[in-house]
Design a protein around this motif. Structure first.
Motif, PDB file in Angstrom:
ATOM      1  N   TRP A 145       0.810  -1.258  -0.013  1.00 29.19           N
ATOM      2  CA  TRP A 145      -0.047  -0.092  -0.053  1.00 29.19           C
ATOM      3  C   TRP A 145       0.810   1.419   0.054  1.00 29.19           C
ATOM      4  N   SER A 146       2.003   1.209   0.906  1.00 33.10           N
ATOM      5  CA  SER A 146       2.740   2.454   0.910  1.00 33.10           C
ATOM      6  C   SER A 146       3.748   2.580  -0.359  1.00 33.10           C
ATOM      7  N   ALA A 147       3.992   1.544  -1.187  1.00 41.88           N
ATOM      8  CA  ALA A 147       4.454   1.920  -2.474  1.00 41.88           C
ATOM      9  C   ALA A 147       3.658   2.381  -3.435  1.00 41.88           C
ATOM     10  N   ILE A 148       2.250   1.949  -3.491  1.00 44.21           N
ATOM     11  CA  ILE A 148       1.305   2.410  -4.342  1.00 44.21           C
ATOM     12  C   ILE A 148       0.900   3.873  -4.002  1.00 44.21           C
ATOM     13  N   ARG A 149       0.752   4.236  -2.721  1.00 39.48           N
ATOM     14  CA  ARG A 149       0.659   5.682  -2.363  1.00 39.48           C
ATOM     15  C   ARG A 149       2.134   6.461  -2.856  1.00 39.48           C
TER      16      ARG A 149
END
Length: 159
Positions: A145-149
Motif C-alpha cells: 500500500w505504501s509503495a502504491i501511495r
C-alpha cells in the motif's frame, strides 16, 4: 498583361491566406489540441495506473488482463469526479484558458484523496479484503500500500 496581373494578385492573396493560417496555428496550438473531459480522465487514469504498475511498461492492456482492467476501471471511477475545468479549480487563470485539472472533492485534502486512490488500487488487487483495514502486523500489505501511495502524485494547476 491583364492575365499576368490577375495571376500575380491571386498568388499574392493565396500567399497571404497561407501565412495567416500558419500564424494562427502557431499562435493558438490549444485549438488543435483541445482535450475533452473524458480524454482528460482517461489520461490521468493511465498516468497513475502505469506509475503504480511499472512492470507493464506502458503496454496497452489485453483482453486477458482482467485484473489490471478491473484495477484501471476502479481507479477511473475514483478519478472521474475529481477532474474539473481549469476555470473552476485554478486561481489566476487567464480568460479563455481551457483544460482539465485534478482536484479534491467533498472537503478532502490532497493527502486524503491520494490515500483513497491508493486504497482503490490496493483493494482492487485484493478484492477479498475490501472494507477491511490492513492489520498493523501485515508488513507485506503495508509495504505494498505504501509503495502504491508513494507513486501517486498529480500536479495541480501547474504547481
Amino acid at each position: 498583361m491583364l492575365i499576368k496581373l490577375l495571376s500575380i494578385k491571386l498568388v499574392s492573396r493565396f500567399s497571404m491566406v497561407c501565412a495567416l493560417a500558419i500564424a494562427l496555428l502557431l499562435i493558438s496550438p490549444n485549438l488543435a489540441k483541445a482535450e475533452s473531459r473524458e480524454q482528460a480522465v482517461d489520461r490521468l487514469t493511465d498516468f497513475l495506473f502505469y506509475k503504480v504498475n511499472p512492470q507493464l511498461n506502458n503496454r496497452k492492456l489485453q483482453t486477458g488482463d482482467r485484473e489490471y482492467i478491473r484495477q484501471w476501471q476502479k481507479l477511473r471511477e475514483a478519478i472521474d469526479p475529481r477532474v474539473k475545468s481549469v476555470q473552476e479549480v485554478c486561481t489566476g487563470v487567464t480568460p479563455g484558458e481551457t483544460g482539465w485539472e485534478f482536484t479534491t472533492i467533498n472537503g478532502q485534502t490532497y493527502e486524503q484523496t491520494y490515500d483513497l486512490l491508493a486504497d482503490t488500487i490496493f483493494y482492487s488487487r485484493h478484492p477479498q479484503r475490501t472494507g477491511q483495514p490492513i492489520p498493523k502486523d501485515d508488513k507485506i500489505s503495508i509495504s505494498e500500500w505504501s509503495a502504491i501511495r508513494y507513486y501517486m502524485y498529480i500536479s495541480n494547476c501547474g504547481i
